[in-house]
Design a protein around this motif. Sequence first.
Motif, PDB file in Angstrom:
ATOM      1  N   GLN A  93       0.849  -1.189   0.000  1.00  0.00           N
ATOM      2  CA  GLN A  93       0.000   0.000   0.000  1.00  0.00           C
ATOM      3  C   GLN A  93       0.886   1.241   0.000  1.00  0.00           C
ATOM      4  O   GLN A  93       2.013   1.216   0.491  1.00  0.00           O
ATOM      5  CB  GLN A  93      -0.880  -0.016   1.246  1.00  0.00           C
ATOM      6  CG  GLN A  93      -1.824   1.144   1.419  1.00  0.00           C
ATOM      7  CD  GLN A  93      -2.905   1.191   0.386  1.00  0.00           C
ATOM      8  OE1 GLN A  93      -2.710   1.761  -0.683  1.00  0.00           O
ATOM      9  NE2 GLN A  93      -4.053   0.604   0.677  1.00  0.00           N
ATOM     10  N   TYR A  95       1.161   5.330   1.253  1.00  0.00           N
ATOM     11  CA  TYR A  95       0.674   6.155   2.351  1.00  0.00           C
ATOM     12  C   TYR A  95       1.209   7.569   2.225  1.00  0.00           C
ATOM     13  O   TYR A  95       2.247   7.800   1.599  1.00  0.00           O
ATOM     14  CB  TYR A  95       1.130   5.583   3.708  1.00  0.00           C
ATOM     15  CG  TYR A  95       0.408   4.323   4.083  1.00  0.00           C
ATOM     16  CD1 TYR A  95      -0.778   4.360   4.809  1.00  0.00           C
ATOM     17  CD2 TYR A  95       0.894   3.080   3.693  1.00  0.00           C
ATOM     18  CE1 TYR A  95      -1.454   3.200   5.136  1.00  0.00           C
ATOM     19  CE2 TYR A  95       0.223   1.913   4.016  1.00  0.00           C
ATOM     20  CZ  TYR A  95      -0.948   1.980   4.744  1.00  0.00           C
ATOM     21  OH  TYR A  95      -1.620   0.833   5.059  1.00  0.00           O
ATOM     22  N   ILE A 181      -0.893   9.351   9.417  1.00  0.00           N
ATOM     23  CA  ILE A 181      -0.552   8.507   8.275  1.00  0.00           C
ATOM     24  C   ILE A 181      -1.853   7.993   7.684  1.00  0.00           C
ATOM     25  O   ILE A 181      -2.648   7.379   8.388  1.00  0.00           O
ATOM     26  CB  ILE A 181       0.362   7.357   8.703  1.00  0.00           C
ATOM     27  CG1 ILE A 181       1.695   7.916   9.214  1.00  0.00           C
ATOM     28  CG2 ILE A 181       0.600   6.392   7.552  1.00  0.00           C
ATOM     29  CD1 ILE A 181       2.629   6.876   9.798  1.00  0.00           C
ATOM     30  N   THR A 182      -2.074   8.270   6.404  1.00  0.00           N
ATOM     31  CA  THR A 182      -3.288   7.827   5.718  1.00  0.00           C
ATOM     32  C   THR A 182      -2.924   7.140   4.405  1.00  0.00           C
ATOM     33  O   THR A 182      -1.861   7.378   3.844  1.00  0.00           O
ATOM     34  CB  THR A 182      -4.223   9.011   5.421  1.00  0.00           C
ATOM     35  OG1 THR A 182      -3.499   9.996   4.691  1.00  0.00           O
ATOM     36  CG2 THR A 182      -4.774   9.622   6.683  1.00  0.00           C
ATOM     37  N   THR A 183      -3.828   6.302   3.926  1.00  0.00           N
ATOM     38  CA  THR A 183      -3.590   5.631   2.653  1.00  0.00           C
ATOM     39  C   THR A 183      -3.561   6.679   1.543  1.00  0.00           C
ATOM     40  O   THR A 183      -4.198   7.732   1.629  1.00  0.00           O
ATOM     41  CB  THR A 183      -4.655   4.569   2.339  1.00  0.00           C
ATOM     42  OG1 THR A 183      -5.927   5.181   2.353  1.00  0.00           O
ATOM     43  CG2 THR A 183      -4.605   3.430   3.335  1.00  0.00           C
ATOM     44  N   TYR A 184      -2.813   6.365   0.520  1.00  0.00           N
ATOM     45  CA  TYR A 184      -2.628   7.283  -0.595  1.00  0.00           C
ATOM     46  C   TYR A 184      -2.698   6.494  -1.890  1.00  0.00           C
ATOM     47  O   TYR A 184      -2.126   5.406  -1.985  1.00  0.00           O
ATOM     48  CB  TYR A 184      -1.261   7.971  -0.473  1.00  0.00           C
ATOM     49  CG  TYR A 184      -0.910   8.845  -1.643  1.00  0.00           C
ATOM     50  CD1 TYR A 184      -1.523  10.076  -1.809  1.00  0.00           C
ATOM     51  CD2 TYR A 184       0.008   8.424  -2.598  1.00  0.00           C
ATOM     52  CE1 TYR A 184      -1.214  10.881  -2.897  1.00  0.00           C
ATOM     53  CE2 TYR A 184       0.313   9.220  -3.683  1.00  0.00           C
ATOM     54  CZ  TYR A 184      -0.293  10.442  -3.827  1.00  0.00           C
ATOM     55  OH  TYR A 184       0.007  11.232  -4.903  1.00  0.00           O
TER      56      TYR A 184
END
Length: 187
Positions: A93, A95, A181-184
């Motif tokens: 993934q 982030y 921290i977030t998904t990107y």
Amino acid sequence: MRSTRRGVIKAVVAVAPVVLSGAKVAFAESEAAEIQRNANEALHQLYADYPRGAELGRKAVGVLVFPKIVKAGFIFGGQGGKGVLTVRDKTRQYYSIAAASFGLQAGVQWFSYALFFMDEKALKFLDNSDGWSVGTDPNVAIIDKGAGAQVDSSTLSHDVIAIPFGQKGLMAGLTLQGSKITTYKPG
């Protein structure tokens, strides 16, 4: 002549969405490849400069690398960057990390961060959270490799071990505390 122009315009209008969607996909793929390449280079540099980091990499179930976080401020400040989570040598993934601050500060700097997820529980927390604010669960230990920090049994008892490295520029303090921290999704 008029019908030829109309035909050309209709053809351009019909083909444009296909061409533009292909360009968007190519941009997303190139951005993802760039983040991955930069993260690999940064992690390789960390391992070369700090062999204990390589030891952590072998023990971790996943490694989240932010190859370049930019921090800037003059009284009000902020930092941000993009990274990639690798699990068993496979990209899992992408982030982003961001934080804002207020206080006595002035300057600009950039640095890298590697977060070593030491167990599946911590990795699952990252996967299931809708934006992880560092400082909440899971338990994070920050190793300042410049201070001669040791990787020992008490360090390894933490769920996540974070190492800042490759600092350049002038600004005090490299902290994850308060960062989100977030998904990107590249592109």
